[in-house]
Scaffold this motif. Structure first.
Motif, PDB file in Angstrom:
ATOM      1  N   TRP A 119       0.833  -1.194   0.000  1.00 15.90           N
ATOM      2  CA  TRP A 119       0.000   0.000   0.000  1.00 15.90           C
ATOM      3  C   TRP A 119       0.874   1.252   0.000  1.00 15.90           C
ATOM      4  O   TRP A 119       1.766   1.387   0.829  1.00 15.90           O
ATOM      5  CB  TRP A 119      -0.933   0.002   1.204  1.00 15.90           C
ATOM      6  CG  TRP A 119      -2.132  -0.857   0.987  1.00 15.90           C
ATOM      7  CD1 TRP A 119      -2.315  -2.151   1.378  1.00 15.90           C
ATOM      8  CD2 TRP A 119      -3.328  -0.474   0.295  1.00 15.90           C
ATOM      9  NE1 TRP A 119      -3.541  -2.609   0.978  1.00 15.90           N
ATOM     10  CE2 TRP A 119      -4.199  -1.601   0.307  1.00 15.90           C
ATOM     11  CE3 TRP A 119      -3.760   0.692  -0.326  1.00 15.90           C
ATOM     12  CZ2 TRP A 119      -5.457  -1.577  -0.276  1.00 15.90           C
ATOM     13  CZ3 TRP A 119      -5.009   0.720  -0.908  1.00 15.90           C
ATOM     14  CH2 TRP A 119      -5.849  -0.407  -0.881  1.00 15.90           C
ATOM     15  N   THR A 120       0.605   2.125  -0.941  1.00 14.20           N
ATOM     16  CA  THR A 120       1.356   3.377  -1.070  1.00 14.20           C
ATOM     17  C   THR A 120       0.380   4.540  -1.015  1.00 14.20           C
ATOM     18  O   THR A 120      -0.841   4.356  -1.073  1.00 14.20           O
ATOM     19  CB  THR A 120       2.097   3.421  -2.416  1.00 14.20           C
ATOM     20  OG1 THR A 120       1.122   3.382  -3.482  1.00 14.20           O
ATOM     21  CG2 THR A 120       3.052   2.231  -2.567  1.00 14.20           C
ATOM     22  N   ALA A 121       0.932   5.745  -0.924  1.00 16.59           N
ATOM     23  CA  ALA A 121       0.077   6.931  -0.935  1.00 16.59           C
ATOM     24  C   ALA A 121      -0.762   6.977  -2.200  1.00 16.59           C
ATOM     25  O   ALA A 121      -1.939   7.360  -2.179  1.00 16.59           O
ATOM     26  CB  ALA A 121       0.932   8.198  -0.817  1.00 16.59           C
ATOM     27  N   ARG A 122      -0.189   6.566  -3.322  1.00 14.46           N
ATOM     28  CA  ARG A 122      -0.921   6.591  -4.594  1.00 14.46           C
ATOM     29  C   ARG A 122      -2.113   5.644  -4.554  1.00 14.46           C
ATOM     30  O   ARG A 122      -3.225   6.011  -4.972  1.00 14.46           O
ATOM     31  CB  ARG A 122       0.006   6.217  -5.751  1.00 14.46           C
ATOM     32  CG  ARG A 122      -0.713   6.014  -7.071  1.00 14.46           C
ATOM     33  CD  ARG A 122       0.236   5.782  -8.211  1.00 14.46           C
ATOM     34  NE  ARG A 122       0.905   7.026  -8.586  1.00 14.46           N
ATOM     35  CZ  ARG A 122       1.718   7.143  -9.643  1.00 14.46           C
ATOM     36  NH1 ARG A 122       1.955   6.080 -10.414  1.00 14.46           N
ATOM     37  NH2 ARG A 122       2.290   8.288  -9.929  1.00 14.46           N
ATOM     38  N   LEU A 123      -1.924   4.438  -4.050  1.00 12.58           N
ATOM     39  CA  LEU A 123      -3.015   3.469  -4.005  1.00 12.58           C
ATOM     40  C   LEU A 123      -4.073   3.864  -2.976  1.00 12.58           C
ATOM     41  O   LEU A 123      -5.281   3.688  -3.215  1.00 12.58           O
ATOM     42  CB  LEU A 123      -2.469   2.074  -3.711  1.00 12.58           C
ATOM     43  CG  LEU A 123      -1.554   1.476  -4.790  1.00 12.58           C
ATOM     44  CD1 LEU A 123      -1.090   0.088  -4.393  1.00 12.58           C
ATOM     45  CD2 LEU A 123      -2.263   1.426  -6.145  1.00 12.58           C
ATOM     46  N   TYR A 124      -3.643   4.395  -1.841  1.00 12.60           N
ATOM     47  CA  TYR A 124      -4.612   4.873  -0.846  1.00 12.60           C
ATOM     48  C   TYR A 124      -5.454   6.016  -1.418  1.00 12.60           C
ATOM     49  O   TYR A 124      -6.658   6.108  -1.166  1.00 12.60           O
ATOM     50  CB  TYR A 124      -3.905   5.343   0.423  1.00 12.60           C
ATOM     51  CG  TYR A 124      -3.606   4.241   1.411  1.00 12.60           C
ATOM     52  CD1 TYR A 124      -4.628   3.441   1.925  1.00 12.60           C
ATOM     53  CD2 TYR A 124      -2.303   4.004   1.854  1.00 12.60           C
ATOM     54  CE1 TYR A 124      -4.356   2.429   2.850  1.00 12.60           C
ATOM     55  CE2 TYR A 124      -2.023   2.992   2.781  1.00 12.60           C
ATOM     56  CZ  TYR A 124      -3.057   2.212   3.274  1.00 12.60           C
ATOM     57  OH  TYR A 124      -2.795   1.214   4.178  1.00 12.60           O
ATOM     58  N   ASN A 125      -4.826   6.892  -2.195  1.00  4.53           N
ATOM     59  CA  ASN A 125      -5.567   7.990  -2.818  1.00  4.53           C
ATOM     60  C   ASN A 125      -6.579   7.458  -3.822  1.00  4.53           C
ATOM     61  O   ASN A 125      -7.707   7.964  -3.907  1.00  4.53           O
ATOM     62  CB  ASN A 125      -4.607   8.961  -3.503  1.00  4.53           C
ATOM     63  CG  ASN A 125      -4.137  10.067  -2.589  1.00  4.53           C
ATOM     64  OD1 ASN A 125      -4.824  11.063  -2.400  1.00  4.53           O
ATOM     65  ND2 ASN A 125      -2.968   9.895  -1.998  1.00  4.53           N
ATOM     66  N   GLY A 126      -6.184   6.454  -4.582  1.00  2.18           N
ATOM     67  CA  GLY A 126      -7.123   5.847  -5.528  1.00  2.18           C
ATOM     68  C   GLY A 126      -8.328   5.255  -4.824  1.00  2.18           C
ATOM     69  O   GLY A 126      -9.479   5.455  -5.238  1.00  2.18           O
TER      70      GLY A 126
END
Length: 290
Positions: free
Chosen positions: A200-207
């Motif tokens: 889990w990354t910031a990009r995936l959490y944002n998605g």
């Protein structure tokens, strides 16, 4: 032998930039072409982390065109007063028929044009379809233009090229969010699957948070965005989405806008906000004088 570069570009695409850098450092036995591609992802990851000067210092005129293009992107992103010269250099390279066939150069050109507000020029670069990443950027730009139906059409071309690629899965999620309705839930599952499968990354959490917001689940969106901010406290997308989410929840959003204003280069959301504030001040001044 499998794709040696997969751990590098896959982590880059999901936003795990430091992991991508670490994976690249461990790779051995690459061909010259593979080594250049590895280095491009490495330096682009450093750019994503804000380490512009490192990229500028380590890449010089003796490096391949693809790497010089990445250096140009670092200069463009970090030195606003040199942006015009960067675009001129870029145009000179693209005018060379041989250089113009380089997919990294076309990608960097599209990224720079997009950042500079020259969307039509960016789309011309994407139309070359020299790489899966160019196809994904094409989709991103079409969505940005509120042309979800065209993005969906382009997605089918991307799926035909490589349906299983992580980048294709991400693009599918982007299109499904843009199309809305029941497809938002499908997009949510994509982010969940990628986060659980890789990291889990910031990009995936944002998605994931965007999906929640599209389904009016702002409490759940806020939870994802808190996780994202813990991953990267300066991520502009996270701060922007937190501000929007907070407004919908009736919570103060000023702190997030103020944090966005401290970032360099300024996020597009702040540039738009400042333009609106300037227009309001101008109109207000005219009204007072009248």
């Amino acid at each position: 032998m499998g794709d040696l570069l997969f751990p590098v570009y896959n982590n880059f695409f999901i936003g795990a930039y430091q992991v991508a850098i670490n994976e690249a450092a461990d790779l051995q036995g690459l061909s010259d072409t593979e080594a250049t591609e590895r280095d491009c992802y490495t330096y682009r990851a450093y750019i994503a982390l804000g380490s512009y000067q490192l990229v500028i210092d380590e890449i010089n005129d003796s490096h391949p065109t693809a790497l010089q293009a990445v250096r140009l992107l670092a200069v463009f992103m970090s030195r606003e007063h040199e942006r015009e010269q960067c675009v001129t250099t870029l145009q000179d390279w693209l005018a060379d028929g041989a250089l113009a066939q380089n997919p990294t150069l076309q990608l960097i050109a599209a990224l720079m044009y997009s950042q500079d507000g020259k969307i039509n020029e960016a789309l011309k670069c994407c139309h070359t379809a020299l790489s899966l990443e160019l196809m994904a950027l094409h989709i991103h730009l079409l969505i940005k233009m509120d042309r979800g139906e065209l993005a969906d059409k382009q997605l089918k071309n991307m799926q035909g090229a490589d349906d299983d690629a992580t980048l294709t899965q991400l693009a599918t999620a982007w299109v499904n969010i843009a199309l809305g309705g029941g497809k938002v839930q499908d997009a949510f599952y994509v982010f969940q699957e990628l986060g659980d499968k890789y990291s889990w990354t910031a990009r995936l959490y944002n998605g994931s948070a965007l999906c929640h917001m599209a389904m009016n689940r702002y409490d759940d969106a806020e939870k994802d965005l808190v996780e994202a901010i813990n991953k990267d406290s300066k991520d502009p997308d996270t701060l922007h989405n937190l501000a929007v989410c907070s407004l919908h929840l009736g919570k103060p959003a000023t702190r997030f806008f103020n944090q966005l204003k401290t970032l360099s280069p300024k996020p597009n959301a702040i540039l738009q906000l400042e333009a609106l504030e300037a227009a309001f001040d101008s109109a207000n001044s005219t009204y007072v004088q009248a």
